[in-house]
Design an enzyme around this catalytic site. Structure first.
Site, short mmCIF file in Angstrom:
data_model
loop_
_atom_site.label_atom_id
_atom_site.label_comp_id
_atom_site.label_asym_id
_atom_site.label_seq_id
_atom_site.Cartn_x
_atom_site.Cartn_y
_atom_site.Cartn_z
N HIS A 1 36.38 -62.01 25.59
CA HIS A 1 36.52 -61.85 24.13
C HIS A 1 37.94 -62.18 23.65
O HIS A 1 38.15 -63.14 22.92
CB HIS A 1 36.17 -60.42 23.73
CG HIS A 1 34.76 -60.03 24.04
ND1 HIS A 1 33.66 -60.60 23.43
CD2 HIS A 1 34.26 -59.12 24.91
CE1 HIS A 1 32.56 -60.06 23.91
NE2 HIS A 1 32.89 -59.16 24.80
O1 RIB Z 1 34.00 -56.38 21.23
C1 RIB Z 1 35.00 -56.82 22.12
C2 RIB Z 1 36.32 -56.22 21.78
O2 RIB Z 1 36.26 -54.80 21.95
C3 RIB Z 1 37.45 -56.70 22.70
O3 RIB Z 1 38.66 -56.70 21.98
C4 RIB Z 1 37.49 -55.65 23.77
O4 RIB Z 1 38.80 -55.52 24.34
C5 RIB Z 1 37.15 -54.41 22.99
O5 RIB Z 1 38.35 -53.94 22.41
#
Ligand code: RIB
Ligand code: CA
Length: 312
Positions: free
Chosen positions: A241
């Site tokens: 992500h």
């Molecule tokens: O949904 C993914 C996000 O949520 C990323 O930033 C992960 O690190 C969590 O914080």
């Protein structure tokens, strides 16, 4: 000239991978890390993780500021530890950082850095948007001083990851997210629409682990817990992500995007935390968000590999 960035983060396994990418990339200059709750309820633990990741990369010179320990309005109900482990780094224990955080809190650090460098700082957010919202509360004119805001967060056409419609960072503080989306700045949004397209399997991660440097070894070690979590959710591979937000700065050409007005639901019983794209401009607002919709996954992973290889 490198783009000067301030990373707001809840490290966090994929945060750690993104921070290392930033530290290895000459296209950006990391001015500091500001830390926010999210992948853990313990923001001081997350700040120690941030400092430890910087020291792992030999960059203890970069300041860390501790920020919000809870959302603006409702209590934290996140379950970050399910994906990131109790210590936020999948159980990997890094050496206790020698450098303490700065005395300013994150919101003040963001304001001071941006106001002192008008138009030069890009805010990169990898966690809930609480620190940014608090900074806006102190300085509503903050967008005047900020070059742009690039976030990992939200989902406009992809399913959510904390419920059918909401992504974790936005869901952890929808009120903060709504303030940020409506603050007046231009936003680049690396939401689940794009981040779910970047998969890393153990062949790839093993290649990083066998680079012979501590950064590569750390990425392999820290993803063990994360991969197991994704397997438990029924995914064949983990997805990346937070690095998408950084890669969007390093290589915008790797991505496709659509420019649209995005807002955030804060009260819906089933939809709280949903990011809503106004594709037909029915709300009558001007677009403010470059929603990333596609990515060249192969090029992304090739560059990620090369950059981690360049670290200590
Ligand atoms: O949904 C993914 C996000 O949520 C990323 O930033 C992960 O690190 C969590 O914080
Ligand atoms: Ca994060």
């Amino acid at each position: 000239m490198p783009e000067r960035i301030l990373i707001d983060t809840d490290p966090g396994i994929d945060d750690a991978m993104a921070i290392l990418l930033a530290l290895a990339s000459p296209e950006v200059q990391v001015e500091g890390l500001t830390v926010v709750f999210g992948n853990s309820a313990d923001v001081h633990l997350l700040a120690r993780n941030a400092s430890a990741i910087l020291e792992l990369a030999g960059r203890a010179d970069i300041p860390v500021a501790v920020g919000a320990a809870s959302p603006l309005v409702r209590a934290y109900h996140g379950r970050g530890s399910v994906v990131h482990g109790e210590n936020g780094l999948g159980g990997v224990v890094l050496p206790k950082p020698a450098t303490p955080p700065v005395s300013q809190n994150a919101a003040q650090f963001i304001i001071d850095t941006c106001v002192a460098n008008p138009g030069q700082i890009t805010l990169v957010t990898l966690g809930p948007l609480t620190n940014i919202a608090l900074a806006l509360g102190i300085r509503p004119d903050l967008p005047r001083f900020v070059r742009r805001l690039v976030m990992m967060g939200g989902a406009v056409a992809a399913p959510g990851n904390v419920n059918p419609v909401a992504e974790a960072n936005v869901h952890n503080d929808p009120e903060a997210a709504r303030l940020v989306f409506n603050a007046g700045w231009e936003i680049t949004m690396a939401g689940l629409d794009v981040t779910m397209q970047v998969h890393m399997d153990d062949d790839y991660l093993g290649g990083l682990g066998n680079l012979g440097n501590r950064a590569g070894r750390f990425v392999w070690d820290v993803t063990r817990f994360y991969v197991a979590a994704y397997h438990s959710f029924g995914y064949a591979d983990m997805v990346v992500h937070d690095s998408c937000a950084l890669m969007a700065i390093l290589r915008p050409e790797f991505f496709t995007s659509k420019f649209v007005f995005v807002d955030v639901e804060t009260t819906g019983e089933l939809t709280r935390g949903q990011t809503i794209a106004d594709w037909r401009r029915q709300y009558g607002h001007k677009p403010q968000t470059h929603v990333l919709t596609g990515v060249d996954e192969i090029a992304f992973k090739q560059l990620y590999y090369e950059r981690i290889a360049a670290l200590l």
